[in-house]
Design an enzyme around this catalytic site. Structure first.
Site, PDB file in Angstrom:
ATOM      1  N   ASP A 100      -2.786   1.460   2.875  1.00  0.00           N
ATOM      2  CA  ASP A 100      -1.524   1.876   2.596  1.00  0.00           C
ATOM      3  C   ASP A 100      -1.225   2.013   1.187  1.00  0.00           C
ATOM      4  O   ASP A 100      -1.449   0.902   0.390  1.00  0.00           O
ATOM      5  CB  ASP A 100      -0.277   1.222   3.300  1.00  0.00           C
ATOM      6  CG  ASP A 100       1.004   1.704   3.478  1.00  0.00           C
ATOM      7  OD1 ASP A 100       1.189   2.783   2.609  1.00  0.00           O
ATOM      8  OD2 ASP A 100       1.823   1.415   4.168  1.00  0.00           O
ATOM      9  N   CYS A 106       1.840   9.518  -2.912  1.00  0.00           N
ATOM     10  CA  CYS A 106       0.999   8.834  -1.873  1.00  0.00           C
ATOM     11  C   CYS A 106      -0.234   9.327  -1.372  1.00  0.00           C
ATOM     12  O   CYS A 106      -1.299   8.933  -1.159  1.00  0.00           O
ATOM     13  CB  CYS A 106       2.003   8.244  -0.775  1.00  0.00           C
ATOM     14  SG  CYS A 106       2.884   9.632   0.118  1.00  0.00           S
ATOM     15  N   HIS A 116       1.566   2.716  -0.227  1.00  0.00           N
ATOM     16  CA  HIS A 116       2.803   2.359  -0.469  1.00  0.00           C
ATOM     17  C   HIS A 116       3.234   1.223  -1.120  1.00  0.00           C
ATOM     18  O   HIS A 116       4.067   0.552  -0.601  1.00  0.00           O
ATOM     19  CB  HIS A 116       3.712   2.911   0.590  1.00  0.00           C
ATOM     20  CG  HIS A 116       3.590   4.357   1.169  1.00  0.00           C
ATOM     21  ND1 HIS A 116       2.550   4.886   1.744  1.00  0.00           N
ATOM     22  CD2 HIS A 116       4.486   5.498   0.804  1.00  0.00           C
ATOM     23  CE1 HIS A 116       2.871   6.091   2.109  1.00  0.00           C
ATOM     24  NE2 HIS A 116       3.935   6.666   1.401  1.00  0.00           N
TER      25      HIS A 116
END
Length: 496
Positions: free
Chosen positions: A378, A136, A380
């Site tokens: 994000d 990430c 993720h």
């Protein structure tokens, strides 16, 4: 689940049933982003007699589990206050009119969104075919660099022409309760404007006509820039030749002792990005400078950018554009709230290209804020790999329609701040604007400093090298002292 919630029409399913069945037999791993998994091949493992097939099986099972964990998401909408401005990468949006909502939506969707991918070619020296669960921070770093390349290569205030197809954005607007105005007149919503008189109506018509003309001109300009947009995305493809793809970044990280499956902090990712730009010929007239010891040395930047100092045939006007990355620590174990206002002022600057950091062991790419909450992209979310070598490959999975927010007090203090200057004049303006923003800090020590001279003048090694220097200022925790013993490994997040 802390994943970004993408639009339902854009992302449905995406995980193979066989992977789902296999992964149900696996327990969830704590601290998934920071956990170091035992799937990498190394001589020590072979010395114990454990066969390579076991490593491959472990990697396959762990990959299947992470693909399930990050391959779907619970739908939720982020609320935005209609009465407070939203700041994003130096621009402000007051979402109290339909035009402003559209302008913000298009600007957000046009940012390049880089997430976990699965089923890409094997990462060299490992058994990984996905970065899901550990990459990430690399993805956040890619997004930061991508934003720098957008402002470097694309027209000013460029927006993706096809963003309209994703403008069914996943956020909602609300108007906070507040005292009514004098005379008992409530604050009007943007759905019911007051009817103007005839002169006002004529003026409004003229302004709308000018605005429509400007939009048409910008639309033509942005459409003409699409080949550059497409080319830029190929540089971040998940294939070994891509100069800024995960394969290249992991390869560069090995020189710093990092390997696929390890946790990468925002400081080391800054140096990986610097090396990636330096070693590729695809980006013209651009360098990356990484600050040392929370200090930007202006003469070091000049030596990198001023071609007249390195190329005899260059004129005094020859100057390379520069991305400046500043690894910092905004407190001890938690964010020092005294720095919040300073971070806001930095994100208000047009020269700022964002911040990579996040929550503990959960990297995010911060692009703005509203009130006391940060706005972010994000990484993720695990998506299938896109073959960027194909002509007219789909761009939708590289753009996000779901802006997300989180409170400032949840931000991990370790982060890297990015800036961009196109020319010498912009660099001088950047130094002035950033120094002014830093002076707003209520603390004795600023987040970082910009000083004259060379780093060698201060006893540090070569400019923007991998030498990080001494520890930055780490301020004492000012609130919630009970948390200090909960996470002693926070240093691993940054300075590795």
């Amino acid at each position: 689940m802390n994943s970004v919630s993408p639009s339902a029409a854009q992302y449905v399913g995406g995980t193979m049933q066989s992977q789902l069945m296999d992964s149900r037999r696996l327990p969830e791993q704590p601290g998934s982003c920071g956990a170091r998994q035992p799937q990498n091949l190394d001589p020590g493992r072979e010395a114990t007699g454990e066969p390579d097939e076991v490593d491959k099986l472990k990697a396959k099972l762990m990959s299947a589990w992470n693909n399930v964990k990050y391959g779907w998401t619970i739908k939720s909408k982020t609320s935005f206050n209609k009465m407070s401005p939203v700041t994003m990468l130096g621009h402000s949006y007051l979402l109290n009119s339909e035009d402003e909502v559209e302008r913000f939506s298009l600007a957000f969707i046009s940012r390049i969104w880089l997430t976990y991918r699965r089923e890409f070619p094997l990462l060299e020296g490992s058994t990984w075919t996905t970065d899901c669960g550990w990459g990430c921070m690399l993805r956040s770093g890619q997004m930061l660099l991508a934003q720098g390349l957008l402002v470097h290569m694309m027209p000013r205030d460029w927006t993706w022409p096809d963003a309209q197809q994703l403008t069914d954005v996943d956020f909602e607007l609300f108007r906070p309760r507040s005292p009514v105005r004098a005379g008992g007149v409530p604050i009007p919503s943007f759905g019911s404007p007051r009817a103007p008189s005839t002169p006002e109506k004529t003026l409004a018509t003229r302004q709308q006509s000018k605005c429509s003309l400007k939009k048409r001109q910008e639309s033509v300009r942005d459409r003409q820039a699409e080949p550059t947009h497409l080319k830029l995305l190929t540089w971040f493809g998940d294939q070994p030749p891509a100069p800024f793809g995960v394969h290249q970044l992991v390869s560069i990280g090995r020189s710093s002792g990092k390997k696929a499956g390890d946790w990468y902090g925002p400081s080391i990712v800054a140096h990986i990005l610097r090396k990636a730009v330096a070693r590729t010929p695809v980006v013209q007239n651009l360098v990356v400078y990484v600050a040392q010891d929370c200090t930007v040395y202006k003469e070091d930047v000049v030596r990198l950018c001023d071609l007249s100092m390195t190329s005899p045939g260059s004129t005094s006007e020859s100057w390379k554009s520069v991305i400046i990355l500043v690894p910092v620590r905004l407190g001890g174990e938690v964010l020092n709230p005294s720095y919040t206002e300073c971070v806001k002022n930095i994100l208000k600057l047009e020269c700022c290209i964002g911040i990579i950091g996040g929550k503990p062991k959960h990297s995010l790419y911060f692009v703005g804020f509203q009130d006391e909450q940060l706005l972010y992209l994000d990484p993720h979310y695990c998506q299938p790999v896109v073959d960027v070598t194909q002509v007219n490959f789909s761009l939708e999975s590289f753009h996000c329609s779901a802006p997300k927010k989180m409170p400032f007090n949840r931000m991990d203090p370790s982060c890297t701040i990015g800036f961009y200057a196109k020319n010498k004049k912009d660099f001088e303006s950047l130094c002035s604007a950033v120094s002014l923003a830093l002076s707003t800090s209520m603390e004795k020590y600023p987040i970082f400093t910009i000083v004259e001279g060379l780093s060698q003048d201060y006893g540090l090694e070569g400019h923007s090298g991998l030498h990080v220097g001494s520890d930055p200022h780490i301020l004492p925790q000012t609130n919630n002292p009970g948390m200090s013993n909960n996470r002693r490994n926070s240093d691993e997040f940054v300075f590795l």
